[in-house]
Write an enzyme that holds these catalytic residues in place. Structure first.
Site, PDB file in Angstrom:
ATOM      1  N   ASN A  12       0.939  -0.792   0.211  1.00 56.61           N
ATOM      2  CA  ASN A  12       0.394   0.192   0.089  1.00 56.61           C
ATOM      3  C   ASN A  12       0.797   1.224   0.078  1.00 56.61           C
ATOM      4  O   ASN A  12       1.144   1.610   1.340  1.00 56.61           O
ATOM      5  CB  ASN A  12      -0.924   0.184   1.374  1.00 56.61           C
ATOM      6  CG  ASN A  12      -1.487   1.879   1.038  1.00 56.61           C
ATOM      7  OD1 ASN A  12      -2.118   2.254   0.897  1.00 56.61           O
ATOM      8  ND2 ASN A  12      -2.409   1.171   2.745  1.00 56.61           N
ATOM      9  N   TRP A  13       0.620   1.738  -1.017  1.00 54.76           N
ATOM     10  CA  TRP A  13       2.013   2.614  -1.525  1.00 54.76           C
ATOM     11  C   TRP A  13       1.287   4.426  -0.956  1.00 54.76           C
ATOM     12  O   TRP A  13       1.914   4.844  -0.713  1.00 54.76           O
ATOM     13  CB  TRP A  13       2.227   3.531  -3.264  1.00 54.76           C
ATOM     14  CG  TRP A  13       2.743   1.858  -3.700  1.00 54.76           C
ATOM     15  CD1 TRP A  13       3.234   1.002  -2.734  1.00 54.76           C
ATOM     16  CD2 TRP A  13       3.646   1.809  -4.618  1.00 54.76           C
ATOM     17  NE1 TRP A  13       4.029  -0.021  -3.814  1.00 54.76           N
ATOM     18  CE2 TRP A  13       4.001   0.721  -4.530  1.00 54.76           C
ATOM     19  CE3 TRP A  13       3.710   2.824  -5.792  1.00 54.76           C
ATOM     20  CZ2 TRP A  13       4.568   0.119  -6.168  1.00 54.76           C
ATOM     21  CZ3 TRP A  13       3.578   2.308  -7.149  1.00 54.76           C
ATOM     22  CH2 TRP A  13       3.858   1.215  -7.431  1.00 54.76           C
ATOM     23  N   LYS A  14       0.026   4.881  -0.208  1.00 55.37           N
ATOM     24  CA  LYS A  14      -0.700   5.273   0.692  1.00 55.37           C
ATOM     25  C   LYS A  14      -0.607   6.796  -0.544  1.00 55.37           C
ATOM     26  O   LYS A  14       0.073   6.752  -1.185  1.00 55.37           O
ATOM     27  CB  LYS A  14       0.077   5.684   1.925  1.00 55.37           C
ATOM     28  CG  LYS A  14       0.690   4.221   2.945  1.00 55.37           C
ATOM     29  CD  LYS A  14       0.203   4.084   3.889  1.00 55.37           C
ATOM     30  CE  LYS A  14      -0.257   2.947   5.172  1.00 55.37           C
ATOM     31  NZ  LYS A  14      -0.236   3.670   6.527  1.00 55.37           N
ATOM     32  N   HIS A  98      -9.320   1.015   5.136  1.00 55.62           N
ATOM     33  CA  HIS A  98      -8.288   1.213   5.957  1.00 55.62           C
ATOM     34  C   HIS A  98      -8.798   1.905   6.950  1.00 55.62           C
ATOM     35  O   HIS A  98      -9.482   2.935   7.160  1.00 55.62           O
ATOM     36  CB  HIS A  98      -7.165   1.524   4.973  1.00 55.62           C
ATOM     37  CG  HIS A  98      -5.664   1.502   5.101  1.00 55.62           C
ATOM     38  ND1 HIS A  98      -5.305   2.575   6.246  1.00 55.62           N
ATOM     39  CD2 HIS A  98      -5.071   0.932   5.030  1.00 55.62           C
ATOM     40  CE1 HIS A  98      -4.137   2.043   6.988  1.00 55.62           C
ATOM     41  NE2 HIS A  98      -3.715   1.384   5.603  1.00 55.62           N
ATOM     42  N   GLU A 100      -6.741   3.666   8.014  1.00 54.00           N
ATOM     43  CA  GLU A 100      -7.055   5.550   7.814  1.00 54.00           C
ATOM     44  C   GLU A 100      -7.836   6.290   7.004  1.00 54.00           C
ATOM     45  O   GLU A 100      -8.624   7.734   7.432  1.00 54.00           O
ATOM     46  CB  GLU A 100      -5.511   5.967   6.612  1.00 54.00           C
ATOM     47  CG  GLU A 100      -4.250   6.447   7.563  1.00 54.00           C
ATOM     48  CD  GLU A 100      -3.030   5.238   6.693  1.00 54.00           C
ATOM     49  OE1 GLU A 100      -2.907   5.182   5.797  1.00 54.00           O
ATOM     50  OE2 GLU A 100      -2.053   4.663   7.897  1.00 54.00           O
ATOM     51  N   GLU A 174      -5.228  -5.200  10.908  1.00 58.55           N
ATOM     52  CA  GLU A 174      -3.979  -4.335  10.162  1.00 58.55           C
ATOM     53  C   GLU A 174      -4.147  -3.367  12.137  1.00 58.55           C
ATOM     54  O   GLU A 174      -5.051  -2.320  12.748  1.00 58.55           O
ATOM     55  CB  GLU A 174      -3.824  -2.902   9.437  1.00 58.55           C
ATOM     56  CG  GLU A 174      -3.702  -3.980   8.052  1.00 58.55           C
ATOM     57  CD  GLU A 174      -3.141  -2.504   6.931  1.00 58.55           C
ATOM     58  OE1 GLU A 174      -2.250  -2.639   6.972  1.00 58.55           O
ATOM     59  OE2 GLU A 174      -3.790  -1.515   6.662  1.00 58.55           O
ATOM     60  N   GLY A 180       2.519   2.376  10.649  1.00 62.36           N
ATOM     61  CA  GLY A 180       3.804   3.244  11.100  1.00 62.36           C
ATOM     62  C   GLY A 180       4.652   3.646  12.080  1.00 62.36           C
ATOM     63  O   GLY A 180       5.219   4.927  11.893  1.00 62.36           O
ATOM     64  N   SER A 219       3.761  -1.800  10.561  1.00 63.83           N
ATOM     65  CA  SER A 219       5.427  -2.063  10.229  1.00 63.83           C
ATOM     66  C   SER A 219       6.130  -3.775   9.631  1.00 63.83           C
ATOM     67  O   SER A 219       6.683  -3.459  10.701  1.00 63.83           O
ATOM     68  CB  SER A 219       5.729  -1.453  12.013  1.00 63.83           C
ATOM     69  OG  SER A 219       5.202  -0.491  12.013  1.00 63.83           O
ATOM     70  N   GLY A 240       3.041  -1.288   4.903  1.00 63.39           N
ATOM     71  CA  GLY A 240       2.908   0.117   3.926  1.00 63.39           C
ATOM     72  C   GLY A 240       4.816   0.682   3.341  1.00 63.39           C
ATOM     73  O   GLY A 240       4.813   0.515   2.282  1.00 63.39           O
ATOM     74  N   GLY A 241       5.206   0.899   4.355  1.00 65.87           N
ATOM     75  CA  GLY A 241       6.545   2.147   4.414  1.00 65.87           C
ATOM     76  C   GLY A 241       7.643   1.091   3.066  1.00 65.87           C
ATOM     77  O   GLY A 241       7.564   1.582   3.047  1.00 65.87           O
TER      78      GLY A 241
HETATM   79  P1  13P Z   1       3.190   0.428   7.794  1.00 62.33           P
HETATM   80  O1  13P Z   1       3.560  -0.638   6.820  1.00 62.33           O
HETATM   81  O2  13P Z   1       3.798   1.772   7.380  1.00 62.33           O
HETATM   82  O3  13P Z   1       2.938   0.571   8.741  1.00 62.33           O
HETATM   83  O4  13P Z   1       1.736   0.385   7.542  1.00 62.33           O
HETATM   84  C1  13P Z   1       1.064  -0.310   7.502  1.00 62.33           C
HETATM   85  C2  13P Z   1      -0.185  -0.543   6.628  1.00 62.33           C
HETATM   86  O5  13P Z   1      -1.591   0.321   7.012  1.00 62.33           O
HETATM   87  C3  13P Z   1      -0.270  -1.189   5.429  1.00 62.33           C
HETATM   88  O6  13P Z   1      -1.992  -0.982   4.844  1.00 62.33           O
END
Ligand code: 13P
Length: 257
Positions: A12-14, A98, A100, A174, A180, A219, A240-241
């Site tokens: 997920n590149w957000k 998600h 977020e 998640e 994050g 993470s 994510g990251g």
């Molecule tokens: P991180 O891997 O950056 O913690 O993000 C997880 C995430 O929200 C994937 O959708």
């Protein structure tokens, strides 16, 4: 992982990367990753880059997801994107629910369900996210929250409709406190949450529970992916990251076998 389910590794590149940067990252993922014969790999770029990334990935084993979708097909819904529009630019998948979206943009359990219906109607595969906040975990209500979020996906459906919705569904557990933050859930905690979700589905709807893939997100890094993926009810990861670095993401993909 359980051999009856194909591992799924999703990035997920957000809200990161321009179109050209996204295409370069997608190409790097496709070129550098050694994807096991049964492993599926998905990346979710920003909306503006979806079409270019999907085109860049034609002929590779990496497929493309939207990060969100609206449940109506078209109309006066300024700023939204529909399931047919995601399909039109080459998406096979979309994330929904998600944390977020839930925390920052008012996504509700009810809208998540509508989005699931819309995606399924148009032949897109949902990756439906759920998970508890830190306050909920510390308050001892993790499983109440997971049950509520999961049950809402099949609310008001009869058993046949619920089974159809759940067949082959991808869930992503998640925990919000792990996103994050560098604070990954212990693999045993992830396994417990995943087993709880699968048992809940089995209690209510039977064997379809074994077709549901449950990803862990929060993470995930090259160094912890293998241990998470070794858990029997962890069928993949949503990254994510660490998915913004092609070499690191390739190591995570490798951890799936
Ligand atoms: P991180 O891997 O950056 O913690 O993000 C997880 C995430 O929200 C994937 O959708």
């Amino acid at each position: 992982m359980n051999p009856s389910r194909k591992p799924l590794i999703a990035g997920n590149w957000k809200m990161h990367r321009t179109v050209s940067e996204s295409v370069a990252l997608a190409r790097a993922v496709a070129d550098t990753s050694r994807i096991g014969p049964r492993t599926e790999v998905v990346v979710a770029p920003v909306f503006t880059a979806l079409q270019a990334v999907a085109q860049a990935l034609v002929g590779t084993r990496v497929t493309v997801a939207g990060q969100n979708v609206y449940f109506e097909e078209q109309g006066a819904f300024t700023g939204e994107i529909s399931a047919p529009m995601l399909k039109d630019v080459g998406c096979a998948w979309s994330l929904v629910g998600h944390s977020e979206r839930r925390q920052l943009f008012g996504e509700t359990d009810a809208s998540v369900q509508k989005k699931l219906f819309a995606l399924r109607k148009h032949g897109l595969a949902p990756i439906a996210c759920l998970g508890e906040t830190l306050a909920e975990r510390e308050g001892g209500v993790t499983y109440d929250v997971l049950r509520r979020q999961l049950d809402a996906m099949t609310a008001s459906l009869d058993a046949q409709e619920a089974t159809a919705l759940l067949t082959g569904l991808v869930l992503a557990y998640e925990p919000v406190w792990a996103i994050g933050t560098g604070r990954t859930a212990k693999s045993s905690d992830a396994q417990s949450a995943h087993a709880f979700l699968r048992d809940r589905i089995r209690d209510r709807y039977g064997e379809v529970a074994d077709t549901v893939r449950i990803l862990y997100g929060g993470s995930v890094k090259p160094d912890n992916a293998a241990e998470l993926l070794a858990q029997p009810d962890v069928d993949g990861v949503l990254v994510g990251g660490a998915s913004l670095d092609a070499a690191g993401f390739a190591r995570i993909i490798q951890a799936a076998g």
